[in-house]
Enzyme design. Structure first.
Site, PDB file in Angstrom:
ATOM      1  N   ASN A  10       0.846  -1.259  -0.001  1.00 28.54           N
ATOM      2  CA  ASN A  10       0.144   0.076  -0.060  1.00 28.54           C
ATOM      3  C   ASN A  10       1.014   1.316   0.120  1.00 28.54           C
ATOM      4  O   ASN A  10       1.296   1.738   1.066  1.00 28.54           O
ATOM      5  CB  ASN A  10      -0.852   0.012   1.165  1.00 28.54           C
ATOM      6  CG  ASN A  10      -1.697   1.398   1.359  1.00 28.54           C
ATOM      7  OD1 ASN A  10      -1.763   2.019   0.334  1.00 28.54           O
ATOM      8  ND2 ASN A  10      -2.393   1.317   2.594  1.00 28.54           N
ATOM      9  N   TRP A  11       1.077   1.855  -1.194  1.00 29.02           N
ATOM     10  CA  TRP A  11       1.944   2.990  -1.172  1.00 29.02           C
ATOM     11  C   TRP A  11       1.369   4.334  -0.574  1.00 29.02           C
ATOM     12  O   TRP A  11       1.881   5.327  -0.584  1.00 29.02           O
ATOM     13  CB  TRP A  11       2.087   3.411  -2.885  1.00 29.02           C
ATOM     14  CG  TRP A  11       3.031   2.294  -3.397  1.00 29.02           C
ATOM     15  CD1 TRP A  11       3.417   0.862  -2.788  1.00 29.02           C
ATOM     16  CD2 TRP A  11       3.264   2.121  -4.862  1.00 29.02           C
ATOM     17  NE1 TRP A  11       4.010   0.286  -3.656  1.00 29.02           N
ATOM     18  CE2 TRP A  11       3.970   0.781  -4.900  1.00 29.02           C
ATOM     19  CE3 TRP A  11       3.090   2.885  -6.010  1.00 29.02           C
ATOM     20  CZ2 TRP A  11       4.512   0.244  -6.130  1.00 29.02           C
ATOM     21  CZ3 TRP A  11       3.866   2.505  -7.116  1.00 29.02           C
ATOM     22  CH2 TRP A  11       4.504   1.319  -7.263  1.00 29.02           C
ATOM     23  N   LYS A  12       0.048   4.303  -0.090  1.00 26.67           N
ATOM     24  CA  LYS A  12      -0.549   5.600   0.568  1.00 26.67           C
ATOM     25  C   LYS A  12      -0.365   6.687  -0.208  1.00 26.67           C
ATOM     26  O   LYS A  12      -0.417   6.532  -1.555  1.00 26.67           O
ATOM     27  CB  LYS A  12      -0.010   5.712   2.078  1.00 26.67           C
ATOM     28  CG  LYS A  12      -0.282   4.517   2.667  1.00 26.67           C
ATOM     29  CD  LYS A  12       0.139   4.322   4.369  1.00 26.67           C
ATOM     30  CE  LYS A  12      -0.268   2.965   4.966  1.00 26.67           C
ATOM     31  NZ  LYS A  12      -0.236   3.125   6.178  1.00 26.67           N
ATOM     32  N   HIS A  96      -9.528   1.019   5.008  1.00 29.71           N
ATOM     33  CA  HIS A  96      -8.383   0.999   5.698  1.00 29.71           C
ATOM     34  C   HIS A  96      -8.608   1.918   6.723  1.00 29.71           C
ATOM     35  O   HIS A  96      -9.264   2.735   6.755  1.00 29.71           O
ATOM     36  CB  HIS A  96      -7.207   1.710   4.622  1.00 29.71           C
ATOM     37  CG  HIS A  96      -6.054   1.543   5.259  1.00 29.71           C
ATOM     38  ND1 HIS A  96      -5.510   2.569   6.306  1.00 29.71           N
ATOM     39  CD2 HIS A  96      -4.868   0.932   5.122  1.00 29.71           C
ATOM     40  CE1 HIS A  96      -4.251   2.379   6.487  1.00 29.71           C
ATOM     41  NE2 HIS A  96      -3.778   1.344   5.890  1.00 29.71           N
ATOM     42  N   GLU A  98      -6.964   4.533   7.888  1.00 32.35           N
ATOM     43  CA  GLU A  98      -6.751   5.988   7.820  1.00 32.35           C
ATOM     44  C   GLU A  98      -7.864   6.341   7.033  1.00 32.35           C
ATOM     45  O   GLU A  98      -8.285   7.728   7.429  1.00 32.35           O
ATOM     46  CB  GLU A  98      -5.484   6.170   6.800  1.00 32.35           C
ATOM     47  CG  GLU A  98      -4.130   5.806   7.648  1.00 32.35           C
ATOM     48  CD  GLU A  98      -2.798   5.264   6.839  1.00 32.35           C
ATOM     49  OE1 GLU A  98      -2.887   5.377   5.680  1.00 32.35           O
ATOM     50  OE2 GLU A  98      -1.972   4.757   7.464  1.00 32.35           O
ATOM     51  N   GLU A 168      -5.034  -5.268  10.552  1.00 31.72           N
ATOM     52  CA  GLU A 168      -4.062  -4.100  10.731  1.00 31.72           C
ATOM     53  C   GLU A 168      -4.279  -3.240  12.010  1.00 31.72           C
ATOM     54  O   GLU A 168      -5.164  -2.454  12.039  1.00 31.72           O
ATOM     55  CB  GLU A 168      -4.012  -3.206   9.519  1.00 31.72           C
ATOM     56  CG  GLU A 168      -3.916  -3.852   8.029  1.00 31.72           C
ATOM     57  CD  GLU A 168      -3.232  -2.642   7.254  1.00 31.72           C
ATOM     58  OE1 GLU A 168      -1.991  -2.721   6.853  1.00 31.72           O
ATOM     59  OE2 GLU A 168      -3.862  -1.535   7.146  1.00 31.72           O
ATOM     60  N   GLY A 174       2.672   2.279  10.896  1.00 31.65           N
ATOM     61  CA  GLY A 174       3.519   3.262  10.699  1.00 31.65           C
ATOM     62  C   GLY A 174       4.278   3.858  11.994  1.00 31.65           C
ATOM     63  O   GLY A 174       4.636   4.892  11.902  1.00 31.65           O
ATOM     64  N   SER A 214       3.572  -2.234  10.411  1.00 32.53           N
ATOM     65  CA  SER A 214       5.172  -2.181  10.327  1.00 32.53           C
ATOM     66  C   SER A 214       5.982  -3.502   9.875  1.00 32.53           C
ATOM     67  O   SER A 214       6.629  -4.001  10.488  1.00 32.53           O
ATOM     68  CB  SER A 214       5.430  -1.844  11.837  1.00 32.53           C
ATOM     69  OG  SER A 214       5.058  -0.376  12.154  1.00 32.53           O
ATOM     70  N   GLY A 235       2.879  -1.148   4.310  1.00 32.52           N
ATOM     71  CA  GLY A 235       3.074   0.408   4.007  1.00 32.52           C
ATOM     72  C   GLY A 235       4.404   0.672   3.804  1.00 32.52           C
ATOM     73  O   GLY A 235       4.921   0.434   2.472  1.00 32.52           O
ATOM     74  N   GLY A 236       5.124   1.350   4.520  1.00 33.61           N
ATOM     75  CA  GLY A 236       6.512   1.728   4.410  1.00 33.61           C
ATOM     76  C   GLY A 236       7.210   0.952   3.719  1.00 33.61           C
ATOM     77  O   GLY A 236       7.911   1.444   2.703  1.00 33.61           O
TER      78      GLY A 236
END
Ligand code: 13P
Length: 252
Positions: A10-12, A96, A98, A168, A174, A214, A235-236
Site C-alpha cells: 500500500n503506497w499510500k 483502511h 486511515e 491491521e 507506521g 510495520s 506500507g512503508g
C-alpha cells in the site's frame, strides 16, 4: 487446504506517476522470478495507469487504495470502482484505518464500498483492526469481529469467497511497533473462527488473511510463519523495492 501467500504493498499518498514508474521498474526486475506468491501494489490514483502499463504481464496485480460507493455522477473528486477497473486495477483496498479515521468511513460506508467493488469486478482487500485503547481495554477481538460483521452483512457467499481480509492493528501502523507473531496469530485465528461460525467450511479454509502494521524484511518471516497469517499488507517497506522483494521472499 493450503492458501497461496498474498503480499500487497500500500503506497499510500506517495509516488506520483514518474516516481511510481521508477519503483514499478525495480519491482518488475526484482520479482521477475516469483511464482510462489500472489503480489499486488496499490499506488495513488493518478499513478495507477503508469504502474498498470509497467507491470502488464508480470503477474503483479495493481490495486486501488479506496473507491467511491457510487458509479458515476456529480461527486467532485470521487473515483468509482468502474473507473479503476477500466484503468486496469484488479483489486481495491477497502476500509483502511486511515480512511476510517481521517476520512470518516463508517462501517456502513465500508459495506457500501465493498458492494461497489464487487459491482465493478474488483477484488477487495478489507482492512480491520483495533486502536491501542481498544486493545488495552480487552476489546480487540470484539472490535474486529464487529467490523467484519458490519462489512460482510450483505455479501453473498460467492462474494465472500473472493475477499482478502487484512488485520491491521492501528497501533502498529507506521509506528515501527509490530504486533508480535503470537498477537497477530491470535487475532487471525479469531477472524478465521468467526468466519467458520458464519459461513461454510470453504470460507475459513480458503480466505487469505493478511497482517499489516510495520511489516519489514526483518519481521516478515516470523509473522508469515504463523498458521493463520497468509500474507501481508505492507506500507512503508513497500516503497523500497528491495525491502518489498525481501518480504515477498519471506512468504515463499
Ligand atoms: P506500515 O507498514 O507503514 O506500518 O503501514 C501498514 C499499512 O497501513 C498498510 O496498509
Amino acid at each position: 487446504m493450503s492458501r497461496r501467500p498474498f503480499i500487497a504493498g500500500n503506497w499510500k499518498m506517495n509516488l506520483g506517476p514518474r516516481d511510481a514508474d521508477t519503483l514499478a521498474v525495480a519491482l518488475k526486475r526484482l520479482l521477475a522470478d516469483n511464482t510462489a506468491t500472489d503480489i499486488a501494489v496499490a499506488p495513488p490514483y493518478v499513478s495507477i495507469p503508469a504502474v498498470v502499463a509497467r507491470l502488464r504481464h508480470t503477474g503483479i496485480a495493481v490495486a486501488a487504495q479506496d473507491l467511491d460507493p457510487l458509479k458515476s455522477g456529480a461527486f467532485t473528486g470521487a473515483v468509482a470502482g468502474e473507473m479503476l477497473a477500466q484503468a486496469g486495477c484488479s483489486h481495491v483496498i477497502v476500509g483502511h484505518s486511515e480512511r476510517r479515521k481521517l476520512f470518516g468511513d463508517t462501517d456502513d460506508i465500508v459495506a457500501a464500498k465493498l458492494a461497489a467493488a464487487y459491482r465493478a469486478g474488483l477484488r477487495p482487500i478489507l482492512c480491520v483492526g483495533e486502536t491501542l485503547a481498544e486493545r488495552d481495554s480487552g476489546q480487540a477481538r470484539s472490535v474486529v469481529t464487529n467490523q467484519l460483521a458490519a462489512a460482510l452483512v450483505d455479501l453473498s457467499l460467492h462474494q465472500v469467497l473472493k475477499l482478502t481480509i487484512a488485520y491491521e492493528p492501528i497501533w502498529a501502523i507506521g509506528t515501527g511497533r509490530t504486533a508480535s507473531p503470537a498477537q497477530a496469530q491470535e487475532m487471525h485465528a479469531a477472524i478465521r473462527a468467526w468466519l467458520a461460525e458464519h459461513y461454510p467450511r470453504e470460507v475459513p479454509a480458503s480466505l487469505r488473511l493478511q497482517y499489516g502494521g510495520s511489516v519489514k524484511p526483518g519481521n516478515a518471516s516470523a509473522l508469515l510463519a504463523q498458521p493463520d497469517i497468509d500474507g501481508a499488507l505492507v506500507g512503508g517497506a513497500a516503497l523500497n523495492a528491495e525491502s518489498f522483494r525481501d518480504i515477498v521472499a519471506a512468504a515463499s
